[in-house]
Design a protein around this motif. Structure first.
Motif, PDB file in Angstrom:
ATOM      1  N   THR A  35       0.918  -1.172  -0.229  1.00 25.43           N
ATOM      2  CA  THR A  35       0.025   0.073   0.016  1.00 25.43           C
ATOM      3  C   THR A  35       0.751   1.119  -0.084  1.00 25.43           C
ATOM      4  OG1 THR A  35      -1.587  -1.190   1.260  1.00 25.43           O
ATOM      5  CG2 THR A  35      -2.035   1.225   1.212  1.00 25.43           C
ATOM      6  N   TRP A  36       2.049   1.270   0.706  1.00 22.56           N
ATOM      7  CA  TRP A  36       2.586   2.408   1.061  1.00 22.56           C
ATOM      8  C   TRP A  36       3.636   2.462  -0.141  1.00 22.56           C
ATOM      9  CZ3 TRP A  36       1.034   6.212   3.872  1.00 22.56           C
ATOM     10  CH2 TRP A  36       0.159   5.827   4.819  1.00 22.56           C
ATOM     11  N   ILE A  37       4.070   1.375  -0.677  1.00 21.53           N
ATOM     12  CA  ILE A  37       4.980   1.416  -2.031  1.00 21.53           C
ATOM     13  C   ILE A  37       4.004   2.053  -3.115  1.00 21.53           C
ATOM     14  CG2 ILE A  37       5.967   0.058  -3.929  1.00 21.53           C
ATOM     15  CD1 ILE A  37       6.888  -1.986  -1.895  1.00 21.53           C
ATOM     16  N   ALA A  74      11.458   5.511  -9.534  1.00 21.93           N
ATOM     17  CA  ALA A  74      11.972   4.214  -9.990  1.00 21.93           C
ATOM     18  C   ALA A  74      12.531   3.327  -8.822  1.00 21.93           C
ATOM     19  CB  ALA A  74      13.154   4.538 -10.531  1.00 21.93           C
ATOM     20  N   VAL A  75      12.711   3.782  -7.636  1.00 24.41           N
ATOM     21  CA  VAL A  75      12.983   2.830  -6.606  1.00 24.41           C
ATOM     22  C   VAL A  75      11.598   2.222  -6.159  1.00 24.41           C
ATOM     23  CG1 VAL A  75      13.606   2.764  -4.073  1.00 24.41           C
ATOM     24  CG2 VAL A  75      15.039   4.122  -5.769  1.00 24.41           C
ATOM     25  N   ALA A  76      10.606   3.131  -5.939  1.00 25.07           N
ATOM     26  CA  ALA A  76       9.361   2.498  -5.603  1.00 25.07           C
ATOM     27  C   ALA A  76       8.905   1.820  -6.792  1.00 25.07           C
ATOM     28  CB  ALA A  76       8.288   3.750  -5.465  1.00 25.07           C
ATOM     29  N   GLY A  77       9.046   1.921  -7.949  1.00 24.68           N
ATOM     30  CA  GLY A  77       8.759   1.143  -8.939  1.00 24.68           C
ATOM     31  C   GLY A  77       9.248  -0.334  -8.828  1.00 24.68           C
ATOM     32  N   ALA A  78      10.610  -0.222  -8.398  1.00 25.15           N
ATOM     33  CA  ALA A  78      11.248  -1.680  -8.370  1.00 25.15           C
ATOM     34  C   ALA A  78      10.376  -2.415  -7.269  1.00 25.15           C
ATOM     35  CB  ALA A  78      12.560  -1.409  -7.996  1.00 25.15           C
ATOM     36  N   GLY A  79      10.157  -1.441  -6.381  1.00 20.79           N
ATOM     37  CA  GLY A  79       9.474  -2.378  -5.157  1.00 20.79           C
ATOM     38  C   GLY A  79       7.881  -2.745  -5.679  1.00 20.79           C
ATOM     39  N   LEU A  80       7.464  -1.731  -6.466  1.00 17.04           N
ATOM     40  CA  LEU A  80       5.971  -2.245  -7.046  1.00 17.04           C
ATOM     41  C   LEU A  80       6.026  -3.391  -7.825  1.00 17.04           C
ATOM     42  CD1 LEU A  80       3.488  -0.905  -6.664  1.00 17.04           C
ATOM     43  CD2 LEU A  80       3.723   0.460  -8.838  1.00 17.04           C
ATOM     44  N   GLY A  81       7.085  -3.667  -8.602  1.00 13.86           N
ATOM     45  CA  GLY A  81       7.115  -4.809  -9.437  1.00 13.86           C
ATOM     46  C   GLY A  81       7.292  -6.106  -8.720  1.00 13.86           C
ATOM     47  N   THR A  82       7.824  -5.971  -7.421  1.00 13.94           N
ATOM     48  CA  THR A  82       8.281  -7.223  -6.903  1.00 13.94           C
ATOM     49  C   THR A  82       7.507  -7.565  -5.610  1.00 13.94           C
ATOM     50  OG1 THR A  82      10.034  -6.104  -5.573  1.00 13.94           O
ATOM     51  CG2 THR A  82      10.792  -7.121  -7.570  1.00 13.94           C
TER      52      THR A  82
END
Lengths: 330, 87, 303
Positions: free
Chosen positions: A117-119, A160-168
Motif C-alpha cells: 500500500t505504501w509502495i 524508480a525505487v518505488a517502481g522496483a518495489g511495486l514490481g516485486t
C-alpha cells in the motif's frame, strides 16, 4: 481369568517425520485466499508493468541513452496506469470497498499488503509528479520546460525505487501466507515476478519504440526483455524443483491452461526474436508478436500462480506434507 | 427486497436479532451494501429501538441479509422488551 | 482470590457465597466461580482443550452460536461421521471434529476412547498471530487479554488474513464483507465472564484460564495420561511443540491430542508467514536491480 489381549494404543510417537497421507475426510485444512484472481492478477501484472516502465525510463534518462526523449516520456506516462487503473482494481477487490482508506491507518512491516500500500502511495506521488512535470513541460515556454524537466529528473529517482518495489512486492504478498504453493519458494517466486515485471515493461516500451520508429532503442529493449525472460526461466526451474521436492506440485494442474500460456510467453519470444533477426520484411511484426507474447505470459504467470496456490490450499495432503518439521526454516 | 418491522433485541458485530411485532425472532447480518455500520447497532440494542429492516434471503445461512435499517419513532412496546433493556 | 479445590475442581471459595441456582443479575467476576480464574486486563488468557474427555456433544458450538448471535451455516449433511459442521468459518467459531476409526473389529476396539476421537477446534489465538501480522488495516489486534480479535469497524475485507492463517481459521463473510473468527468472547471477558464454549462444556474438555496456568494443568494431565497407559498423548500448541513451530512460539488455545495432528486436520509444523517477507522482497529487488544494471549497460552503449 482370561482377558482378550489389548492392542497397544496407537504409535507411541504421535508426531512422525514422514507424512502418511492422513487427512480429515479429505477436507481442506486451509482456506484459499478470497481474492478475485483475474482482478488481483491484473493488478499484479499492471503493478509490474508500470513499476518497471518507470525504472526503465529513469535508467534510460540517467544513462543518457541516445534519442531517449520518446522512451522516457512513454515510460513515465505508462507508469501512471498503476496509480489509476491499478488502484481501482485493488479497491474493487476489497469486500468492503468503501473502507479502502483504512489501509492508510497503519504501516506494518510484517504485512506485504501494508508494505505494498505504501509502495503504491509513494510510487503514485513520485511517478505522478514526474509524469505531470513531463506533460507540463511539453506545454510551457522553454525556460519553464527546463525547470520542469529538472523536477522530473529529480522525482524520477524515488519513483524508480518505488517502481522496483511495486514490481516485486506482489510475490512477497503471496509468499507471506500459509498457502503451500506460494510459501514454498519465496525467493525464486520473487525473482520470477521481478524479472517477469522487467520483461513486460521492456516488451511494452519496445513495442512503442518500434512504432515510433526508434529501431535502435527498440532492439535494446527487446534484448533487455529477453534477458529478463532468461532470469525468469531460471527462477521458474528452481521454483518447480522446490514444489516437486516438497511434494506439492500436483496443485499446479488446476491452472494447467494458464500455465501453458505463461510458458509459451516465456519461451516463444526467444524464437520469435531470432526469426525477426533473420527475416527483414516481417521483422517488425515478429518482434511485436514477441512483445505481445511476453505481456500475455507475464499476466498468465501471475494468474496461474494464484490459481495453483488456491488449489494447493484446498488440498490438505499438500499442506500437511508441506507443514512438516523437515520443511521448517533452519 | 422485503421489509419487516420489529425491535432490535441484541447485536453482535454486524449481526442483530430482530423481534417482529408478531413475536418472531430473526437473525440479520448487515450487508456490505448497507449504509449503516456495525458500530451503529449497539445503540439500537440499548434503546431496544423499533426499526424497519429492508432485507434479502441468503440461501447459505439461516438468517437474512439486511440492506437498510430505518429507525421508527418510539412507541409503547411490550413489557418483555423493556425488561430486557434494563438488565 | 482464594483458589481452592472444590469437588476436584480448582474453583474459588466464592462459590460458597452463592448457594442459589438462579440469579437475577450478572455476578461480579463470574469466571472466578465457573472457571476459577479472575479475568483482569493485562494478563494472558486462552483455552486448553483436552480432547481425551471430549464427548462430541457440540454444546460448545451451540453456546458459541447463541452468545455471538451467529447464524447456522454449512446446512445439510456431510456424510463425514457426526460432523455436519464441517469446518470453522465466518459463522462457525467452534467446530467439533469426529474421527471415527473403523479399521478394527468391534471386539478388537481399544478400551480407551473406543476408536472415537473428538476434538473441539477453535481459533488458536497464536502468540505471534499470522493473521494480525498480515492485516494491513490494523483491524486485527491483540486485546488486553492477549487474545486476537477482528475489529469490525475497521476491517475492509481485503481478505489477506484468510490465507495468512496457518490453521485455516479466519474466514471472510461475503455477506457483510468482513473477516470473522473466534473473539475468545472478548465482550464476555470484559464483563468478567468465562467464554461461552468453555462454560458450556459438560466434561471440561474445554478449559479456560490464564495461559501459564493452563500449560501447567496440561502438563500435569499429560503426565497422568502417560502414567495410566496412553503414551500417545501429547500437547499441540505448547511452547515450541508441534503446532507452535516456525516462530509462532505458542498457541493461547492449545490442545491435548492422542494421534498425529493431521488426523485432526491440523498441520504438524506450521510456519510464521511474516518470516518470508524479507527474503522474498530482497530477492525480487535484487533481480530487478540486476536487470536495471543490465539496462544501464545496454542504454549507455553508443550505436
Amino acid at each position: 481369568m482370561n482377558f482378550i489381549p489389548l492392542p497397544s494404543p496407537s504409535a507411541a510417537r504421535p508426531v512422525s517425520d514422514a507424512y502418511d497421507g492422513t487427512t480429515y475426510y479429505g477436507r481442506p485444512a486451509l482456506k484459499p485466499a478470497p481474492f478475485e484472481n483475474s482482478v488481483v492478477g491484473s493488478y499484479i501484472f499492471l503493478a509490474g508493468l508500470c513499476g518497471v516502465a518507470q525504472v526503465i525510463a529513469t535508467v534510460a534518462d540517467v544513462a543518457r541513452a541516445p534519442r531517449r526523449e520518446g522512451l522516457v516520456r512513454r515510460g513515465r506516462l505508462l507508469s501512471m496506469l498503476a496509480p489509476t487503473l491499478g488502484s481501482v482494481l485493488l479497491v474493487y477487490d476489497l469486500h468492503t470497498p468503501k473502507r479502502f482508506y483504512n489501509m492508510l491507518r497503519i504501516a506494518r512491516p510484517t504485512s506485504p499488503m501494508s508494505i505494498g500500500t505504501w509502495i503504491l502511495m509513494g510510487f503514485s506521488i513520485f511517478s505522478g509528479a514526474t509524469a505531470a512535470a513531463q506533460v507540463a513541460a511539453d506545454w510551457v515556454r522553454p525556460g519553464w520546460a527546463r525547470l520542469l524537466h529538472g523536477i522530473a529528473r529529480t522525482t524520477q529517482v524515488p519513483a524508480a525505487v518505488a517502481g522496483a518495489g511495486l514490481g516485486t512486492y506482489t510475490a512477497s504478498l503471496l509468499s507471506s501466507t500459509s498457502t503451500p504453493l506460494w510459501a514454498a519458494a519465496p525467493k525464486s517466486l520473487a525473482v520470477q515476478f521481478g524479472s517477469s515485471s522487467m520483461a513486460s515493461g521492456a516488451a511494452a516500451l519496445a513495442m512503442a519504440e518500434r512504432h515510433a520508429g526508434s529501431r535502435s532503442l527498440a532492439r535494446k529493449l527487446d534484448t533487455l526483455a529477453l534477458a529478463a525472460l532468461a532470469v525468469e526461466l531460471g527462477a521458474s526451474v528452481v521454483s518447480e524443483a522446490t514444489y516437486r521436492t516438497r511434494g506439492i506440485s500436483a496443485a499446479e494442474d488446476a491452472a494447467a491452461d494458464t500455465r501453458t500460456i505463461a510458458q509459451i510467453g516465456t519461451i516463444a519470444p526467444f524464437a520469435l526474436q531470432m526469426l525477426a533477426g533473420k527475416g527483414k520484411r516481417s521483422a517488425g511484426i515478429l518482434s511485436d508478436l514477441a512483445s505481445l507474447a511476453i505481456l500475455a505470459g507475464s499476466f498468465c504467470l501471475r494468474t496461474g500462480v494464484m490459481e495453483a496456490g488456491d488449489e494447493s490450499a484446498r488440498r490438505p495432503q499438500d499442506y500437511f506434507r508441506f507443514a512438516k518439521p523437515g520443511n521448517l526454516p533452519k | 427486497m422485503k421489509r419487516v418491522e420489529g425491535t432490535v433485541l441484541f447485536t453482535q458485530e454486524s449481526r442483530f436479532m430482530l423481534e417482529t411485532d408478531a413475536g418472531e425472532r430473526h437473525l440479520f447480518i448487515l450487508s456490505h451494501k448497507a449504509s449503516a455500520e456495525a458500530q451503529q447497532l449497539p445503540p439500537l440494542q440499548h434503546r431496544q429501538a423499533r426499526v424497519r429492516v429492508t432485507y434479502d434471503n441468503d440461501p447459505a445461512i439461516i438468517g437474512y441479509a439486511a440492506h437498510a435499517i430505518d429507525v421508527l419513532p418510539e412507541q409503547r412496546r411490550g413489557q418483555g422488551a423493556r425488561q430486557w433493556a434494563r438488565q | 482470590m482464594g483458589a481452592a479445590m472444590i469437588a476436584g475442581l480448582p474453583l474459588s471459595n466464592r462459590v460458597r457465597d452463592y448457594p442459589e441456582s438462579e440469579f437475577r443479575h450478572p455476578l461480579p467476576h463470574e469466571a472466578e466461580l465457573t472457571a476459577g480464574v479472575r479475568i483482569e486486563p493485562g494478563r494472558s488468557y486462552g483455552f486448553f482443550t483436552d480432547t481425551t474427555v471430549c464427548i462430541g456433544c457440540k454444546a460448545c458450538e451451540v453456546a458459541c452460536k447463541e452468545w455471538n448471535n451467529l447464524p447456522a451455516d454449512n446446512l445439510g449433511l456431510t456424510g463425514d461421521s457426526y460432523d455436519n459442521t464441517g469446518h470453522l468459518s465466518a459463522n462457525t467459531w467452534r467446530h467439533v471434529a469426529f474421527i471415527e476409526q473403523m479399521a478394527d473389529r468391534p471386539t478388537e476396539m481399544r478400551p480407551f476412547q473406543s476408536n472415537w476421537l473428538m476434538m473441539s477446534d477453535v481459533c488458536k489465538h497464536c502468540h505471534n498471530p499470522p493473521c494480525m501480522e498480515a492485516c494491513p488495516t490494523g483491524a486485527l489486534f491483540k486485546t488486553e487479554f492477549d487474545t486476537v480479535v477482528v475489529q469490525q469497524d475497521i476491517c475492509n475485507g481485503c481478505g489477506y488474513c484468510v490465507p495468512a492463517c496457518p490453521f485455516g481459521v479466519v474466514d471472510l463473510n461475503p455477506l457483510d464483507g468482513k473477516a470473522h473468527k473466534c473473539t475468545l468472547c472478548y465482550d464476555r471477558l470484559k464483563g468478567g465472564l468465562e467464554p461461552a464454549c468453555a462454560k458450556s462444556c459438560p466434561t471440561d474438555s474445554i478449559q479456560f484460564g490464564e495461559v501459564a496456568d493452563l500449560q501447567q494443568r496440561a502438563a500435569k494431565r499429560l503426565e497422568h495420561l502417560h502414567a495410566v497407559g496412553v503414551p500417545s498423548a501429547y500437547l499441540y500448541g505448547a511452547p515450541d511443540g508441534p503446532g507452535a513451530t516456525g516462530g509462532l512460539k505458542y498457541l493461547n488455545a492449545f490442545f491435548l491430542l492422542t494421534d498425529r495432528p493431521e488426523v485432526y486436520n491440523l498441520p504438524e509444523a506450521p510456519t510464521r508467514p511474516s518470516d518470508r517477507v524479507a527474503p522474498s522482497l530482497l530477492s525480487g529487488l535484487a533481480a530487478v536491480a540486476g536487470l536495471a544494471v543490465a539496462a544501464v549497460a545496454l542504454f549507455s552503449r553508443r550505436d
